[in-house]
Write a protein that holds these residues in place. Sequence first.
Motif: not given
Length: 270
Positions: A56-68, A77-81, A88-97
């Motif tokens: 899921a992260i792989n696909r959602l990050e691809a959208i965020d990068t290629r189709f911002p 972006q919401l679902e990536l959070i 358990d990637d708390w740092e990236n979850a907070r950064a994405a939020a």
Amino acid sequence: MRVITSPARLAVLMLAGALLAGCAGTPEEEELDGVAERQLYEEGREALETSSYTTAINRLEAIDTRFPFGDTAEQAQLELIYAYYQTDDWENARAAASRFIRLHPDHPQVDYAYYMRGLAAWQAGRFSLERLRLIDISKRDLGATRDAYADFSELIQRYPSSQYAPDAQQRIVYLRNVLARHELHVADFYLRKGAYLAAVERGRWVLENYPQTEASRDALAVMVEGYLGLGMRDRAGETLQVLIDNAPNHDRLRGRTFRPQHVKAESLSA
């Protein structure tokens, strides 16, 4: 004809090769190069529903990068959070939020971003371990605790009617007790070191900032002992009366008599 390559030329060639390798995408990224935005989103959603969070992260990050600015960008972006949170990637979850809040402050689901940002900090503080009595959070570094408290407080202040507000409020009550207990650990340290005025100030700070916490009763006990250390028995007596009125069964009391724990002073009776 044999070409002789000098050490310097060889180094340049190696550097160029390394740069070209760095520019190449990972196999996963190359695999998604020609995939349309809608397909990426559908695959990401399916991965979330089957708990395949790495995919899921792989696909959602691809959208965020290629189709911002694509049709699914904001929802991705919401679902990536959430996907970061589930791994358990708390740092990236907070950064994405935080990024979502910054980019879409008026989005109808921005309250969810505030909530998830606080929840990631909550998990980073390892509060579940304290509930199991494996650790005492209040004795540890409270950076994550303060972050969670601030995030949940901001959510409630900005969106009091949010569906996430009730849960955030309950967590704030718990966090407030953790923060208050931390202040009392510091006050206890001051008492043991003879810094009685500093201990009194810590106790007063707890009363002023966390008056509804269980720790407020211990804050009164700290102040009584601090005043005894300062030789201010009249002020100690006044504070002792407040302690008796609010917590007559406090473990530092024997009836109406207070026995200091760290200060070399006679017991005080009200």
